[in-house]
Scaffold this active site. Structure first.
Site, PDB file in Angstrom:
ATOM      1  N   HIS A  14      -1.311  -4.925  -6.196  1.00 19.70           N
ATOM      2  CA  HIS A  14      -1.644  -6.093  -5.390  1.00 19.70           C
ATOM      3  C   HIS A  14      -2.054  -5.739  -3.962  1.00 19.70           C
ATOM      4  O   HIS A  14      -1.517  -4.829  -3.338  1.00 19.70           O
ATOM      5  CB  HIS A  14      -0.444  -7.039  -5.334  1.00 19.70           C
ATOM      6  CG  HIS A  14       0.778  -6.401  -4.736  1.00 19.70           C
ATOM      7  ND1 HIS A  14       1.048  -6.395  -3.389  1.00 19.70           N
ATOM      8  CD2 HIS A  14       1.804  -5.733  -5.315  1.00 19.70           C
ATOM      9  CE1 HIS A  14       2.185  -5.768  -3.152  1.00 19.70           C
ATOM     10  NE2 HIS A  14       2.667  -5.351  -4.310  1.00 19.70           N
ATOM     11  N   ASP A  15      -3.070  -6.447  -3.481  1.00 25.95           N
ATOM     12  CA  ASP A  15      -3.503  -6.403  -2.077  1.00 25.95           C
ATOM     13  C   ASP A  15      -4.105  -5.065  -1.657  1.00 25.95           C
ATOM     14  O   ASP A  15      -4.320  -4.835  -0.466  1.00 25.95           O
ATOM     15  CB  ASP A  15      -2.341  -6.763  -1.146  1.00 25.95           C
ATOM     16  CG  ASP A  15      -1.751  -8.131  -1.452  1.00 25.95           C
ATOM     17  OD1 ASP A  15      -2.441  -9.138  -1.209  1.00 25.95           O
ATOM     18  OD2 ASP A  15      -0.614  -8.195  -1.969  1.00 25.95           O
ATOM     19  N   GLY A  28       0.942  -1.219  -3.821  1.00 24.35           N
ATOM     20  CA  GLY A  28       0.423  -2.359  -3.090  1.00 24.35           C
ATOM     21  C   GLY A  28      -0.014  -2.025  -1.679  1.00 24.35           C
ATOM     22  O   GLY A  28       0.540  -1.136  -1.032  1.00 24.35           O
TER      23      GLY A  28
END
Length: 254
Positions: free
Chosen positions: A104-105, A122
């Protein structure tokens, strides 16, 4: 040209596919994923799956963006962002080999090669033209600079500056000269990169202060040398250093 979607693939409502995308058997494109033109997603890859974060609310509207011409091979997973309205990003013309993971991200640049079983945590940033060796793993919030090459099975917990070779546990061994020459970086720029490398890696002291001093000296005018030094000056994590006294800006690749 309309996207080609295998009958056993799943493209959820809310996903967007650009012209010429190819979604192979068993691949899953989750809602919120945006694929530009000519992206290929191979069997059993999952683009846009929920982030592996215990506190995450699956109702949060987030997604993934994949740039034009990128190839996502078998069993790759690209998780969506944790931030409302945010996106995990993979750039254009990149190759994500089988079983690699982008959490994520994270933001992966253009023309990046991510080899088999690479694990990107992440909020990691990977610059354009970087090459990540098979089985290497990246701690959250790390940065990998443009044109860097990281060896297989490396454990990266600190920032890797642009244009360098790194391996093992945050160990820099020299400049990625082969990569620079393949990209037709001018000879004078490579010469200045070698000098910038010497100024920050061959002297004792705080590496960010050494980079700032080298940049302020005004003798390094090439864009590549300046980006190398500015990268080191920025960021919040530590900068990978050489563990070997014989490390050379020439690198093992020359």
């Amino acid at each position: 040209m309309k996207p080609s979607i295998h009958p056993t693939a799943i493209v959820e409502p809310g996903a967007q596919l650009g012209d010429g995308c190819v979604i192979h058997a068993g691949a899953i494109i989750r809602s919120g994923a945006i694929l530009a033109e000519k992206v290929a997603v191979h069997p059993y890859a999952v683009v846009g799956g929920d982030p592996q974060v215990l506190r995450f609310d699956p109702a949060t509207p987030t997604g993934v963006r994949v740039g034009a011409g990128t190839i996502v091979r078998e069993y790759v997973t690209i998780n969506r962002s944790t931030e409302k309205g945010g996106h995990t990003v993979v750039g254009s013309n990149s190759l994500l080999m089988a079983c690699s993971h982008v959490a994520h991200d994270s933001v992966v640049g253009d023309n990046v090669v991510i080899a088999n079983a690479v694990l990107i945590a992440g909020h990691v940033t990977v610059g354009n033209h970087a090459v990540l060796g098979g089985g290497s793993a990246y701690h959250q919030f790390c940065r990998v600079g443009e044109g860097a090459i990281v060896g297989g099975l490396a454990r990266i917990t600190q920032d890797i500056p642009p244009f360098v070779m790194a391996a093992e546990r945050d160990e820099v061994s020299g400049l990625n000269l082969i990569g620079l020459r393949r990209r037709a970086v001018p000879r004078e720029a490579i010469k200045e990169l070698k000098e910038a490398f010497r100024l920050v890696y061959f002297q004792a002291g705080n590496i960010r202060e050494l980079a700032a001093r080298a940049l302020a000296g005004g003798t390094l005018a090439s864009a590549e040398a300046r980006r190398f030094l500015e990268f080191i000056m920025a960021g919040t994590r530590g900068i990978a250093r050489s563990r070997r006294p014989e490390a050379s800006p020439e690198g093992d690749a020359d």
